[in-house]
Motif scaffolding. Structure first.
Motif, PDB file in Angstrom:
ATOM      1  N   GLN A   1      -1.931   9.844  -1.405  1.00  0.00           N
ATOM      2  CA  GLN A   1      -2.127   8.397  -1.394  1.00  0.00           C
ATOM      3  C   GLN A   1      -3.086   8.022  -0.266  1.00  0.00           C
ATOM      4  O   GLN A   1      -3.758   8.882   0.303  1.00  0.00           O
ATOM      5  CB  GLN A   1      -0.781   7.696  -1.248  1.00  0.00           C
ATOM      6  CG  GLN A   1       0.209   8.016  -2.358  1.00  0.00           C
ATOM      7  CD  GLN A   1      -0.224   7.488  -3.713  1.00  0.00           C
ATOM      8  OE1 GLN A   1      -0.950   6.500  -3.812  1.00  0.00           O
ATOM      9  NE2 GLN A   1       0.218   8.150  -4.773  1.00  0.00           N
ATOM     10  N   ASP A   2      -3.115   6.742   0.093  1.00  0.00           N
ATOM     11  CA  ASP A   2      -4.127   6.259   1.033  1.00  0.00           C
ATOM     12  C   ASP A   2      -3.763   6.434   2.501  1.00  0.00           C
ATOM     13  O   ASP A   2      -4.592   6.176   3.372  1.00  0.00           O
ATOM     14  CB  ASP A   2      -4.409   4.779   0.765  1.00  0.00           C
ATOM     15  CG  ASP A   2      -5.138   4.579  -0.561  1.00  0.00           C
ATOM     16  OD1 ASP A   2      -5.669   5.571  -1.090  1.00  0.00           O
ATOM     17  OD2 ASP A   2      -5.153   3.440  -1.057  1.00  0.00           O
TER      18      ASP A   2
ATOM     19  N   GLU B   1       0.840  -1.192   0.000  1.00  0.00           N
ATOM     20  CA  GLU B   1       0.000   0.000   0.000  1.00  0.00           C
ATOM     21  C   GLU B   1       0.880   1.249   0.000  1.00  0.00           C
ATOM     22  O   GLU B   1       1.914   1.294   0.649  1.00  0.00           O
ATOM     23  CB  GLU B   1      -0.916   0.006   1.219  1.00  0.00           C
ATOM     24  CG  GLU B   1      -2.003   1.072   1.158  1.00  0.00           C
ATOM     25  CD  GLU B   1      -2.866   0.937  -0.085  1.00  0.00           C
ATOM     26  OE1 GLU B   1      -2.844   1.868  -0.900  1.00  0.00           O
ATOM     27  OE2 GLU B   1      -3.531  -0.095  -0.249  1.00  0.00           O
TER      28      GLU B   1
ATOM     29  N   ASN C   1       1.734   5.175   0.770  1.00  0.00           N
ATOM     30  CA  ASN C   1       1.528   6.291   1.691  1.00  0.00           C
ATOM     31  C   ASN C   1       2.385   7.446   1.213  1.00  0.00           C
ATOM     32  O   ASN C   1       3.459   7.237   0.632  1.00  0.00           O
ATOM     33  CB  ASN C   1       1.948   5.910   3.104  1.00  0.00           C
ATOM     34  CG  ASN C   1       1.009   4.915   3.760  1.00  0.00           C
ATOM     35  OD1 ASN C   1       0.294   5.239   4.689  1.00  0.00           O
ATOM     36  ND2 ASN C   1       1.017   3.680   3.285  1.00  0.00           N
TER      37      ASN C   1
ATOM     38  N   GLY D   1      -3.356   3.034   5.377  1.00  0.00           N
ATOM     39  CA  GLY D   1      -4.038   2.959   4.101  1.00  0.00           C
ATOM     40  C   GLY D   1      -4.461   1.586   3.652  1.00  0.00           C
ATOM     41  O   GLY D   1      -4.906   1.424   2.519  1.00  0.00           O
TER      42      GLY D   1
ATOM     43  N   THR E   1      -8.358   1.476   3.684  1.00  0.00           N
ATOM     44  CA  THR E   1      -8.920   2.796   3.970  1.00  0.00           C
ATOM     45  C   THR E   1      -8.253   3.841   3.085  1.00  0.00           C
ATOM     46  O   THR E   1      -7.192   3.599   2.495  1.00  0.00           O
ATOM     47  CB  THR E   1      -8.705   3.190   5.443  1.00  0.00           C
ATOM     48  OG1 THR E   1      -7.291   3.263   5.698  1.00  0.00           O
ATOM     49  CG2 THR E   1      -9.338   2.175   6.378  1.00  0.00           C
ATOM     50  N   GLU E   2      -8.863   5.011   3.030  1.00  0.00           N
ATOM     51  CA  GLU E   2      -8.282   6.159   2.341  1.00  0.00           C
ATOM     52  C   GLU E   2      -8.286   7.350   3.295  1.00  0.00           C
ATOM     53  O   GLU E   2      -9.295   7.644   3.922  1.00  0.00           O
ATOM     54  CB  GLU E   2      -9.066   6.490   1.075  1.00  0.00           C
ATOM     55  CG  GLU E   2      -8.992   5.413   0.005  1.00  0.00           C
ATOM     56  CD  GLU E   2      -9.720   5.807  -1.265  1.00  0.00           C
ATOM     57  OE1 GLU E   2     -10.187   6.963  -1.332  1.00  0.00           O
ATOM     58  OE2 GLU E   2      -9.826   4.964  -2.171  1.00  0.00           O
ATOM     59  N   GLN E   3      -7.151   8.013   3.373  1.00  0.00           N
ATOM     60  CA  GLN E   3      -6.986   9.130   4.288  1.00  0.00           C
ATOM     61  C   GLN E   3      -6.716  10.404   3.510  1.00  0.00           C
ATOM     62  O   GLN E   3      -5.937  10.412   2.554  1.00  0.00           O
ATOM     63  CB  GLN E   3      -5.825   8.847   5.257  1.00  0.00           C
ATOM     64  CG  GLN E   3      -5.549   9.970   6.253  1.00  0.00           C
ATOM     65  CD  GLN E   3      -4.335   9.689   7.122  1.00  0.00           C
ATOM     66  OE1 GLN E   3      -3.401   9.019   6.675  1.00  0.00           O
ATOM     67  NE2 GLN E   3      -4.333  10.174   8.338  1.00  0.00           N
ATOM     68  N   GLU E   4      -7.360  11.495   3.926  1.00  0.00           N
ATOM     69  CA  GLU E   4      -7.096  12.819   3.364  1.00  0.00           C
ATOM     70  C   GLU E   4      -6.745  13.765   4.507  1.00  0.00           C
ATOM     71  O   GLU E   4      -7.553  14.006   5.389  1.00  0.00           O
ATOM     72  CB  GLU E   4      -8.313  13.343   2.599  1.00  0.00           C
ATOM     73  CG  GLU E   4      -8.649  12.548   1.343  1.00  0.00           C
ATOM     74  CD  GLU E   4      -9.806  13.166   0.567  1.00  0.00           C
ATOM     75  OE1 GLU E   4     -10.183  14.313   0.887  1.00  0.00           O
ATOM     76  OE2 GLU E   4     -10.327  12.488  -0.336  1.00  0.00           O
TER      77      GLU E   4
END
Length: 455
Positions: A315-316, A283, A285, A357, A360-363
């Motif tokens: 990215q995630d 994944e 990051n 990530g 999941t997806e992080q902003e």
């Protein structure tokens, strides 16, 4: 070789004989050896209200006394070879007051801490080239680790500056230690900060700097690979420093190994997770930082410095460092990236903190500003940091976390002389409860006092 057991009398006699033959006066033995290091005392007072957004006034408060001593000995160069040896005393987990009626995890003035060898290496500097080779146990001074917190590895590092303006580096370490790495099953061995990883770490870097009539321009690019942990990790920076203004762009990206046999799998008790398990996948990051600053002392004779910046990701997740105290990123504040309520951390190795990530997806969007003013013959500095941020974590179409937070941190430092500095800050972090959480917003405050004597 056959070893003989000696009587006490024989041992004393042999020792005296050996001393007479090979020993030398202490003054001659230490001649030319450079000694550097520091003695540091820190007092932290942490206070929580509604920790974890659960209705609760205090109760998770801790007061800690922390002592640290570092001494590095550098022998003089002889035939292009020098030796370095460092010792470390550190009691980072020493508590006076804990959560159970004042019973903490350590003793304020009793048996505490760790003492051991922090560095032990040989430094080779050939005459024919601007190359330095360090072999042995050494500090890891990279953008994704913190040498000041005694992150270190055992292996080899080569540096070359034959090309004007450029420095190239290559390193290989068969074991390494990160200051805030917890002991985990199968991958760690003991050391004097809690744990080390017995998996190879490789690094390559290119660093450039040039002075022009328009200021100093700099660039650096780093690449890392860690077996069974990080398939690839890169860090890049472009910077410019003028007589008054400065600017920097920073970007880091990491592809994490999420397999059952990875270090992350061991840290998390199975396949590494954010909020969902998604086994055997790598994944991505990343983290992007824009930093703008100004120092008005040189050009305008005003001892004022300021900086503004923005932190985000594409990215995630944001797990792009091995230690979330990594010194490369230039953002302000003191505790917003080290608090579970905000859900933000750059460390890939701290279980339960931040988002990697996986599933999941992080902003992330964080704005910061800092201002400082120096007075009293440049000995007293007062400053103020302000941070506002948002962290949104989703899984598919479901929002798992949408958190706003603010940190306000006044700072003060007094440089008593060239060796002794006394400093402190009061960090106040306010985190809004995510939607759907019944209880109140979380607040956290940390007061720190630090006394540091460098030599």
């Amino acid at each position: 070789m056959k070893f003989l057991k000696l009587s006490l009398a024989a041992s004393v006699a042999l020792g005296a004989f050996s001393t007479a033959s090979f020993a030398q006066p202490l003054e001659d033995a230490i001649k030319g050896i450079d000694v550097s290091g520091y003695l540091r005392y820190r007092y932290n007072s942490d206070y929580y209200e509604n920790k974890g957004f659960a209705k609760k006034d205090g109760g998770d408060d801790t007061n800690t006394h922390r002592w640290k001593a570092v001494a590095d000995f550098k022998a003089p160069v002889s035939d292009n070879v020098a030796f370095n040896f460092g010792i470390l005393y550190n009691n980072e987990s020493n508590n006076v007051q804990g959560v159970n009626g004042g019973l903490g995890s350590g003793l304020g003035s009793g048996k505490d801490g760790s003492f051991g060898v922090s560095t032990f290496n040989a430094v080779i500097t050939p005459d024919s080239t601007a190359t330095t080779v360090i072999i042995g146990k050494q500090r890891l001074a990279t953008p994704v680790t913190n040498a000041g917190d005694d992150d270190r590895g055992t292996g080899i590092l080569a540096l070359n500056s034959d090309l004007e303006g450029f420095t190239f580096a290559a390193g290989a370490f068969d074991s390494w230690s990160i200051d805030d790495l917890a002991l985990t099953r199968g991958y760690t061995t003991g050391d004097n900060t809690g744990g080390s990883v017995a998996k190879p770490l490789y690094a390559l870097a290119g660093i450039y700097g040039v002075d022009t009539a328009y200021g100093h321009f700099g660039a650096q690019l780093w690449g890392f690979y860690i077996q069974d942990a990080v398939d690839a990790l890169g860090f890049g920076e472009l910077s410019w420093t003028g007589s008054t203004f400065n600017a920097a762009l920073q970007y880091a990206i990491a592809s994490l190994d999420n397999s059952d046999t990875s270090i992350l799998g061991a840290l998390h008790g199975g396949p590494a997770v954010g909020h969902m398990k998604n086994s055997n996948l790598a994944e991505a990051n990343d983290l992007f930082v824009i930093n703008l600053g100004a120092d008005f002392a040189q050009e305008y004779n005003v001892p004022l410095d300021v900086k503004l910046g923005w932190v985000t990701n594409f990215q995630d997740g944001t797990a792009v460092t091995l230690n979330d105290d990594g010194t490369a990123f230039k953002y302000a504040g003191a505790i917003w990236w080290q608090n579970d309520a905000t859900g933000i951390s750059t460390s890939a190795l701290i279980p339960g903190r931040g988002v990697h990530g996986f599933g999941t997806e992080q902003e992330v969007s964080v704005f910061y500003g800092a201002i400082g003013y120096t007075m009293v013959d440049s000995r007293l500095r007062i400053g103020l940091d302000y941070v506002w941020g948002n962290n949104e974590v989703t899984a598919g179409n479901v929002t798992l976390q949408d958190t706003d937070f603010q940190e306000i941190t006044p700072r003060i430092s007094w440089k008593h002389n060239k060796n002794l500095t006394i400093s402190g800050y009061y960090a106040y972090l306010m985190t809004d409860a995510p939607e759907g959480v019944v209880y109140d917003d979380e607040t956290r405050a940390r007061a720190r006092v630090e006394v540091k004597y460098s030599f």
